[in-house]
Design an enzyme around this catalytic site. Sequence first.
Site, PDB file in Angstrom:
ATOM      1  N   SER A  71       0.799  -1.238   0.000  1.00  0.00           N
ATOM      2  CA  SER A  71       0.000   0.000   0.000  1.00  0.00           C
ATOM      3  C   SER A  71       0.826   1.280   0.000  1.00  0.00           C
ATOM      4  O   SER A  71       0.279   2.355  -0.247  1.00  0.00           O
ATOM      5  CB  SER A  71      -0.927   0.025   1.213  1.00  0.00           C
ATOM      6  OG  SER A  71      -2.073  -0.711   0.930  1.00  0.00           O
TER       7      SER A  71
ATOM      8  N   LYS B  87       0.507   3.421  -2.986  1.00  0.00           N
ATOM      9  CA  LYS B  87      -0.675   4.275  -3.223  1.00  0.00           C
ATOM     10  C   LYS B  87      -0.316   5.767  -3.193  1.00  0.00           C
ATOM     11  O   LYS B  87      -0.873   6.573  -3.931  1.00  0.00           O
ATOM     12  CB  LYS B  87      -1.747   3.985  -2.161  1.00  0.00           C
ATOM     13  CG  LYS B  87      -2.333   2.584  -2.241  1.00  0.00           C
ATOM     14  CD  LYS B  87      -3.187   2.294  -1.003  1.00  0.00           C
ATOM     15  CE  LYS B  87      -3.785   0.909  -1.030  1.00  0.00           C
ATOM     16  NZ  LYS B  87      -4.464   0.564   0.245  1.00  0.00           N
TER      17      LYS B  87
ATOM     18  N   TYR C 118      -3.135  -2.290 -10.411  1.00  0.00           N
ATOM     19  CA  TYR C 118      -3.093  -2.103  -8.952  1.00  0.00           C
ATOM     20  C   TYR C 118      -2.315  -3.246  -8.284  1.00  0.00           C
ATOM     21  O   TYR C 118      -1.451  -3.001  -7.437  1.00  0.00           O
ATOM     22  CB  TYR C 118      -4.525  -2.012  -8.409  1.00  0.00           C
ATOM     23  CG  TYR C 118      -4.577  -2.029  -6.898  1.00  0.00           C
ATOM     24  CD1 TYR C 118      -4.184  -0.920  -6.162  1.00  0.00           C
ATOM     25  CD2 TYR C 118      -4.981  -3.177  -6.216  1.00  0.00           C
ATOM     26  CE1 TYR C 118      -4.198  -0.952  -4.773  1.00  0.00           C
ATOM     27  CE2 TYR C 118      -5.008  -3.210  -4.823  1.00  0.00           C
ATOM     28  CZ  TYR C 118      -4.616  -2.095  -4.108  1.00  0.00           C
ATOM     29  OH  TYR C 118      -4.619  -2.123  -2.749  1.00  0.00           O
TER      30      TYR C 118
ATOM     31  N   TYR D  94      -4.766   4.333   7.933  1.00  0.00           N
ATOM     32  CA  TYR D  94      -6.097   3.707   8.006  1.00  0.00           C
ATOM     33  C   TYR D  94      -6.813   4.049   9.303  1.00  0.00           C
ATOM     34  O   TYR D  94      -6.850   5.198   9.711  1.00  0.00           O
ATOM     35  CB  TYR D  94      -5.994   2.182   7.828  1.00  0.00           C
ATOM     36  CG  TYR D  94      -5.139   1.770   6.672  1.00  0.00           C
ATOM     37  CD1 TYR D  94      -5.495   2.123   5.372  1.00  0.00           C
ATOM     38  CD2 TYR D  94      -3.972   1.052   6.864  1.00  0.00           C
ATOM     39  CE1 TYR D  94      -4.728   1.740   4.301  1.00  0.00           C
ATOM     40  CE2 TYR D  94      -3.197   0.660   5.796  1.00  0.00           C
ATOM     41  CZ  TYR D  94      -3.578   1.010   4.522  1.00  0.00           C
ATOM     42  OH  TYR D  94      -2.811   0.643   3.477  1.00  0.00           O
TER      43      TYR D  94
ATOM     44  N   VAL E  99       1.028  -3.747   3.966  1.00  0.00           N
ATOM     45  CA  VAL E  99       0.880  -5.024   4.672  1.00  0.00           C
ATOM     46  C   VAL E  99       2.100  -5.939   4.606  1.00  0.00           C
ATOM     47  O   VAL E  99       2.132  -6.944   5.302  1.00  0.00           O
ATOM     48  CB  VAL E  99      -0.351  -5.842   4.206  1.00  0.00           C
ATOM     49  CG1 VAL E  99      -1.625  -5.307   4.771  1.00  0.00           C
ATOM     50  CG2 VAL E  99      -0.396  -6.003   2.720  1.00  0.00           C
TER      51      VAL E  99
HETATM   52  N1  GLN Z   1      -2.132  -5.237  -2.070  1.00  0.00           N
HETATM   53  C1  GLN Z   1      -2.768  -5.090  -0.797  1.00  0.00           C
HETATM   54  C2  GLN Z   1      -4.265  -5.192  -0.945  1.00  0.00           C
HETATM   55  O1  GLN Z   1      -4.771  -4.670  -1.886  1.00  0.00           O
HETATM   56  C3  GLN Z   1      -2.367  -3.778  -0.190  1.00  0.00           C
HETATM   57  C4  GLN Z   1      -2.939  -3.569   1.186  1.00  0.00           C
HETATM   58  C5  GLN Z   1      -2.014  -2.872   2.133  1.00  0.00           C
HETATM   59  O2  GLN Z   1      -0.804  -2.858   1.994  1.00  0.00           O
HETATM   60  N2  GLN Z   1      -2.592  -2.338   3.190  1.00  0.00           N
HETATM   61  O3  GLN Z   1      -4.949  -5.777  -0.166  1.00  0.00           O
END
Ligand code: GLN
Length: 339
Positions: A79, A82, A205, A257, A275
């Site tokens: 993530s 992003k 993505y 988050y 994650v």
């Molecule tokens: N690729 C992960 C997902 O889409 C990214 C989530 C994350 O890093 N919080 O679930």
Amino acid sequence: MTSTDDAIAQPQHTSEKFEIQAFVEQLHQKYQSLRDGKLADYIPELAKANPDWFSICLATTDGRVYKVGDFDQLFTIQSISKVFVYGMALEDHGREKLLTKVGVEPTGDPFNSIIRLDESSKRPDNPMINSGAIATTSLIKGKDPTEKLNRLLEMFRRYTGHDLFVDISVFMSERTTGHRNRAMAHLMLNFGMIDEPVDEALDLYFQQCSIMVNCCDLAVMAGTLANRGVNPCTGERAIAPAYVRDILSVMYTSGMYNFAGEWAYRVGLPAKSGVSGGIIAVVPNHLGIAVFSPLLDCRGNSVRGVAVCEEISRMFELHIFDSLAYGCSLLDAAPKPEA
Ligand code: GLN
């Protein structure tokens, strides 16, 4: 954990140079024994990570990099991507147009929340949660999927200073098991929030999340944001300066988050987690901070990463509302009232 009570030398605010490398080494040693949390396993490939991996890297805006631990261990960016893809969408479409497609409201919901995706809102809440990130990725310009991916990789190259690649096994793992993201994307299509081709946007993505980085790369990327968009190690511009403020704003309000509020309160820096265990934090005009440790808390944030960033912020008084760290030159220069 036992050793977090160990004393770490307090930085001295004197002309004597504080030994930053020694500080990060002590910090690493102190938090090595913190073994709370668990590996992400909803993407099967991520469960193969070594729970002991742990590194801390700092990149200053004058180009110094301090590193300790497993700083050259590669892992997927997840993530944290992003943030940078949002920057590219800003460059592709401009602030106002992008705001009509993806909001900037924090949700306080988990990163993969589907709850607030309703028909009344024609845009996902923010680009840091999965729905908003998929919508953002769907807006990246390019004549075909290859050109779009190449543009993303080129953008990440500017931030890190070297070529990057997608880990195919993590990409395939996400692609075959990412039912929730797929459901979200199709709901957004149904609600008129994103356009076809949805599966291409999802693939892009999943690819952006599967780009391999190490902890030093993340620190330099964060340092680039701290340096108003110029990579402090290569001198190359990675993003137009006008958009850095937008990126940092959504990182500050939504980057962690459903921990974003507490993070803002305790650490007080724009940040983003992933994650796979990475966290970046930005000290504007000074420093990029990166921590990598794959053991996560229940919100999907690295346990050691949160603890280390909190300690760095506290010890150096880096909270953006900490007046010691940010003297306000505008007010300093303003005429003083008569005594
Ligand atoms: N690729 C992960 C997902 O889409 C990214 C989530 C994350 O890093 N919080 O679930």
